[in-house]
Design a protein around this motif. Structure first.
Motif, short mmCIF file in Angstrom:
data_model
loop_
_atom_site.label_atom_id
_atom_site.label_comp_id
_atom_site.label_asym_id
_atom_site.label_seq_id
_atom_site.Cartn_x
_atom_site.Cartn_y
_atom_site.Cartn_z
N GLY A 35 0.82 -1.21 0.00
CA GLY A 35 0.00 0.00 0.00
C GLY A 35 0.85 1.25 0.00
N PHE A 36 1.91 1.24 0.80
CA PHE A 36 2.82 2.39 0.82
C PHE A 36 3.49 2.58 -0.53
N ILE A 37 3.95 1.49 -1.13
CA ILE A 37 4.62 1.58 -2.42
C ILE A 37 3.66 2.11 -3.49
N LEU A 38 2.44 1.64 -3.48
CA LEU A 38 1.46 2.07 -4.49
C LEU A 38 1.04 3.53 -4.29
N ILE A 39 0.93 3.96 -3.06
CA ILE A 39 0.47 5.32 -2.78
C ILE A 39 1.58 6.36 -2.93
N SER A 40 2.81 5.99 -2.59
CA SER A 40 3.88 6.98 -2.51
C SER A 40 4.39 7.47 -3.86
N GLY A 41 4.13 6.75 -4.94
CA GLY A 41 4.64 7.19 -6.24
C GLY A 41 6.11 6.85 -6.40
N LYS A 42 6.92 7.89 -6.65
CA LYS A 42 8.35 7.67 -6.84
C LYS A 42 9.02 7.41 -5.49
N LEU A 43 9.74 6.31 -5.41
CA LEU A 43 10.41 5.96 -4.16
C LEU A 43 11.85 6.46 -4.19
N THR A 44 12.18 7.22 -3.18
CA THR A 44 13.55 7.70 -3.01
C THR A 44 14.03 7.28 -1.63
N TYR A 45 15.29 7.52 -1.38
CA TYR A 45 15.83 7.21 -0.06
C TYR A 45 15.09 7.98 1.02
N ASP A 46 14.84 9.26 0.76
CA ASP A 46 14.14 10.08 1.76
C ASP A 46 12.73 9.55 2.04
N THR A 47 12.05 9.08 1.00
CA THR A 47 10.71 8.53 1.18
C THR A 47 10.76 7.29 2.07
#
Length: 115
Positions: A35-47
């Motif tokens: 769910g977090f991966i799908l909602i967050s969009g682009k994943l970065t280290y800060d995310t």
């Protein structure tokens, strides 16, 4: 009734219930991460860092880690008791596995709470 030296006082119903509860917890954690991966969009280290800095995520991750270790222990214990009939060899195997699982729990706890 014969009692095994290595059964630690559990019975099949308790093992079955523990396996089901830990499996549900692991499934909920997978849904949480997906769910977090799908909602967050682009994943970065800060995310990722911000996500794993949340107290809820840390506690949920640690509970899931312990659930995985407990689930694995019951599975390994069942295999060892089914296939290794020599008590001394079974106990050595169980001790080695318990030490490994405790090391994983310790190391996992240090990783989760160091973020």
């Amino acid at each position: 009734m014969v009692n095994s030296v290595t059964d630690l006082g559990r019975n099949g119903i308790q093992d079955w219930l523990i396996l089901r509860i830990t499996a549900i917890l692991i499934m909920l954690y997978i849904f949480y991460i997906l769910g977090f991966i799908l909602i967050s969009g682009k994943l970065t280290y800060d995310t990722w860092h911000n996500f794993f800095s949340l107290t809820f995520t840390k506690v949920f991750t640690l509970l899931t880690l312990f659930a995985v270790l407990l689930h694995g222990w019951i599975g390994i214990w069942q295999v060892l008791t089914d296939y290794i009939k020599y008590i001394a060899l079974r106990l050595i195997g169980q001790v080695v596995i318990v030490i490994f699982l405790l090391a994983c729990a310790t190391y996992g706890t240090l990783i989760v709470w160091s973020v």
